[in-house]
Enzyme design. Structure first.
Site, mmCIF file in Angstrom:
data_model
loop_
_atom_site.group_PDB
_atom_site.id
_atom_site.type_symbol
_atom_site.label_atom_id
_atom_site.label_comp_id
_atom_site.label_asym_id
_atom_site.label_seq_id
_atom_site.Cartn_x
_atom_site.Cartn_y
_atom_site.Cartn_z
ATOM 1 N N GLU A 188 -12.873 -6.387 22.670
ATOM 2 C CA GLU A 188 -12.987 -6.846 24.059
ATOM 3 C C GLU A 188 -13.466 -5.743 24.995
ATOM 4 O O GLU A 188 -14.355 -5.938 25.807
ATOM 5 C CB GLU A 188 -11.637 -7.368 24.561
ATOM 6 C CG GLU A 188 -11.270 -8.747 24.047
ATOM 7 C CD GLU A 188 -9.983 -9.244 24.677
ATOM 8 O OE1 GLU A 188 -9.829 -9.103 25.895
ATOM 9 O OE2 GLU A 188 -9.130 -9.779 23.943
ATOM 10 N N ASP B 210 -8.238 -8.706 21.341
ATOM 11 C CA ASP B 210 -6.820 -8.390 21.546
ATOM 12 C C ASP B 210 -5.901 -9.376 20.829
ATOM 13 O O ASP B 210 -6.227 -10.571 20.700
ATOM 14 C CB ASP B 210 -6.485 -8.395 23.041
ATOM 15 C CG ASP B 210 -7.033 -7.158 23.747
ATOM 16 O OD1 ASP B 210 -7.510 -6.251 23.051
ATOM 17 O OD2 ASP B 210 -6.980 -7.109 24.986
ATOM 18 N N TYR C 203 0.256 -2.040 21.709
ATOM 19 C CA TYR C 203 -0.262 -3.032 22.657
ATOM 20 C C TYR C 203 0.706 -3.216 23.817
ATOM 21 O O TYR C 203 1.916 -3.374 23.627
ATOM 22 C CB TYR C 203 -0.482 -4.357 21.934
ATOM 23 C CG TYR C 203 -1.294 -5.352 22.712
ATOM 24 C CD1 TYR C 203 -2.549 -5.017 23.208
ATOM 25 C CD2 TYR C 203 -0.818 -6.635 22.948
ATOM 26 C CE1 TYR C 203 -3.309 -5.932 23.909
ATOM 27 C CE2 TYR C 203 -1.568 -7.560 23.646
ATOM 28 C CZ TYR C 203 -2.812 -7.208 24.123
ATOM 29 O OH TYR C 203 -3.562 -8.119 24.821
#
Length: 702
Positions: A7, A83, A298
């Site tokens: 991304e 993601d 993350y």
């Protein structure tokens, strides 16, 4: 060559360094498609055909998509590595559609940290696009489109509000409710009573009143306080002394919400600022020798789980080596509550050897502060408990019970790494049954305080607790409310504006369910059920769309438009009253008979005279602004006189006139310089836009 699509462009360099030359890493830069504005109500949803979404390219992404298509045609394999969440899964699906990749066969990489071992594991064990996640994201987008389009349009027409939304409106309602509680609050008087006793060696001890005749004290006036103070005479006898050992657990590793709250409490970082810093730490920071590496896992998660692999390979050896076996604890068990998703770990460092101190030269001040918080919180969560001794002493005099307490740390446990902010006070040596002389007594008048205004961190916490939005939306929702002018933020403290209060008032009256936390939380539950395969997109949309549109149509008929405020003047064209209106570029005054009369009052700007006269023509000098909004002093005789104060030494010679302008007849063509070279342009620009190329002898007059 194998093409890997992520991304964010910032990830490309980090991941490319790990995968090597046989791979090429490119970025989609977020979503490449979104719902169109076609169909019924411009929703981009085909309601009649089972709520099928109609997707179109984001215009600014055309160049990116063209580049991805070109590389995909040359690649021997395309691998999707967006993601690891709903939005990322949907982006992967859109990429598969646009690049003509078979959904069932295209590899989908899942990794929660950008490190070499994590990427090697993802490459070795690729997954496939999860259509349940895709359907959940599409349903969420359709929920937001229907509510956002319909309510925003209605509120703009009726009360000139800027927007409404599924998550933003209920969050705004919470902030407005807090404001109303503060406004309605009436302080109540109460009294606290204390006594100071003498100890051996000349020291003293302050006691607080705990009970009056065996009951909790309720003292609401000076008279009541004086009666109790009158009972305190002579000495106070120690009737109970208890010492209890207590274990205190460390806090779990960060979720998105708790990270944002702690960063605000420690450093006053706004949620959006915290999330932006965390994004950089996750995507990769250049370390020694220019190597880029992801420093944290993350950063969008509501899980407090730490993986067993990280505990065994990183945390356990680090704790044992630095602190010893007594300080080693276990990863905390994940408490499954409400809508918590356990797909991701908690936010933690990707390696214990990268200590905050060792990384300080490579990080900005903000990055270092947040990394230190994440690092220490995660490791402390896997250390042993702090053990403390809690002492409680109770004293009696005339049926009044006074209390003193203290704490003493016996074993620091996790606080050897992460010290919590608290006051530690140890009781002096006391003897049970002994009487201690009274030194002084005091009654203090106090008043109950109004609820505190919500901070941005408090709103994030409430959103999490009430199931409003997801970790990825907490910061962006608050930012939207500030951008819309619905709330102001002063050092992170939120106050609703008049526009925000009015919008909430109208929504609470006509759409109470939309601003209900339960309603929004139930929608999040539906999305989770779709993600888990227990509910379909069609079922969720059918359940939502019909009742919502029925209510919307009813409100649209019943809701009256706010009358425009009259100025007290009449329209010079038709004689109707002039009214104040709000437009895209700010407030203005126009005729109330619009659209039959389109008169708009022009704002009269009075010149700001400086008291000086122009040295060239003698007319008064005035304050003016240029196209960029910069102030200067110039001649009021412009455009006949071009004098600008302070620019005398910098003024250029007037351009030489070449010939008369053939279009406007009264202007002159002069040589000008543009992006593509010199040309002839009219001195009456912009009223006259005649131009000619410079050819032959340009200085020849007509």
């Amino acid at each position: 060559m194998k093409l890997v699509i992520v991304e964010s462009p910032k990830k490309c360099e980090t991941i490319q360094g790990y995968l090597g030359p046989e791979y090429k890493v490119m970025a989609s830069q977020g979503h490449i498609r979104d719902l169109s504005t076609k169909g019924r109500g411009g929703l981009g949803i085909n309601v009649e055909e089972g709520f099928l979404p109609d997707f179109v390219f984001n215009p600014e992404k055309k160049r990116i998509v063209d580049s991805l298509r070109k590389e995909a045609r040359k690649a021997e394999e395309v691998i999707l590595a967006t993601d690891p969440d709903r939005e990322g899964e949907a982006i992967s699906w859109h990429l598969a559609q646009v690049l003509s990749l078979p959904v069932e066969d295209t590899k989908r990489l899942q990794f929660h940290e950008i490190t070499k071992p994590a990427l090697e594991e993802a490459i070795a064990h690729p997954g496939r696009i999860d259509m349940n996640l895709v359907n959940s994201q599409e349903t969420r987008r359709m929920y937001d489109r229907v509510i956002g389009f319909k309510l925003s349009g209605l509120l703009k027409r009726k009360i000139s509000a800027k927007s409404a939304g599924r998550v933003q409106s209920v969050t705004l309602r919470m902030i407005c409710d807090n404001d109303e509680e503060i406004a309605a609050f009436k302080p109540e008087e109460y009294w606290s009573i204390s006594a100071t006793i003498a100890l051996e060696g000349g020291s003293s001890l302050l006691l607080s009143l705990e009970k009056v005749d065996g009951k909790a004290p309720e003292i609401h006036s000076k008279e009541e306080a004086d009666k109790i103070l009158g009972r305190i005479e002579g000495a106070l006898r120690l009737i109970s002394l208890q010492n209890v050992e207590r274990k205190v657990q460390s806090k779990p590793a960060f979720t998105t919400s708790t990270m944002q709250q702690e960063a605000y409490n420690r450093y006053r970082f706004s949620p959006s600022r915290t999330q932006s810093i965390a994004q950089r730490l996750y995507e990769g920071v250049a370390l020694d020798k220019g190597e880029k590496i992801g420093l944290i896992t993350y950063m969008r998660t509501d899980s407090t789980r730490i993986s067993p692999e990280f505990y065994e390979r990183h945390a356990k050896p680090y704790i044992l080596e630095r602190f010893g076996e007594k300080y080693l604890g276990k990863p905390k068990a994940m408490k499954k509550q409400g809508r918590i998703q356990d797909a991701h770990e908690a936010i933690r460092p990707t390696g214990t050897h990268r200590t905050p101190e060792s990384l300080k030269p490579y990080l900005s001040s903000d990055e270092h502060k947040l990394y230190k918080l994440i690092y220490e919180r995660a490791l402390a969560s896997m250390m042993s408990d702090r053990v403390e001794s809690v002492s409680t002493a109770l004293f009696d005099v005339a049926g009044l019970t006074f209390k003193a307490s203290g704490t003493r740390t016996i074993f620091p446990g996790f606080e050897a790494l992460l010290r919590e902010e608290r006051e530690e006070k140890e009781l002096p040596l006391l003897e049970e049954g002994k009487e201690y002389p009274l030194l002084s007594k005091e009654g203090e008048q106090k008043f109950t305080k109004a609820p505190a205004r919500f901070t941005e961190a408090r709103v994030v916490r409430l959103m999490e607790e009430r199931g409003i939005g997801r970790p990825s939306t907490y910061a962006s929702t608050i930012k939207t409310l500030k951008d819309r002018g619905y709330v102001t933020s002063d050092k992170g403290v939120l106050t609703p504006t008049e526009s925000g209060k009015k919008t909430t008032l109208v929504l609470r009256k006509y759409f109470p369910e939309v601003v209900s936390p339960e309603y929004t939380a139930n929608m999040e539950t539906k999305l989770d059920e779709i993600e888990e395969g227990r509910e379909s997109r069609l079922e969720a949309m059918e359940e939502f769309y019909g009742p919502f549109m029925e209510k919307f149509e009813k409100v649209q008929r019943e809701m009256y438009k706010d009358p425009d405020e009259e100025t007290g003047e009449l329209c010079p064209v038709c004689g109707s009253p002039l009214v104040k209106k709000k437009g895209r570029y700010g407030p203005f005054v126009s005729c109330s008979a619009y659209p039959s009369c389109t008169y708009v009052k022009k704002e009269e700007r009075k010149p700001a005279y400086t008291g000086e006269n122009c040295p060239e023509c003698g007319k008064p000098l005035v304050e003016r602004k240029d196209r960029r909004g910069r102030s200067f002093v110039g001649c009021s005789g412009y455009p006949e006189c071009h004098y600008i104060k302070g620019a005398e030494g910098r003024r250029k010679e007037a351009p030489e006139r070449v010939k008369k302008c053939p279009d406007c007849k009264d202007g002159w063509l002069v040589r000008r310089h543009g992006k593509r070279g010199d040309f002839l342009g009219c001195t009456n620009f912009p009223r006259c836009r005649h131009i000619e190329s410079v050819e032959g002898d340009p200085k020849k007059d007509e």
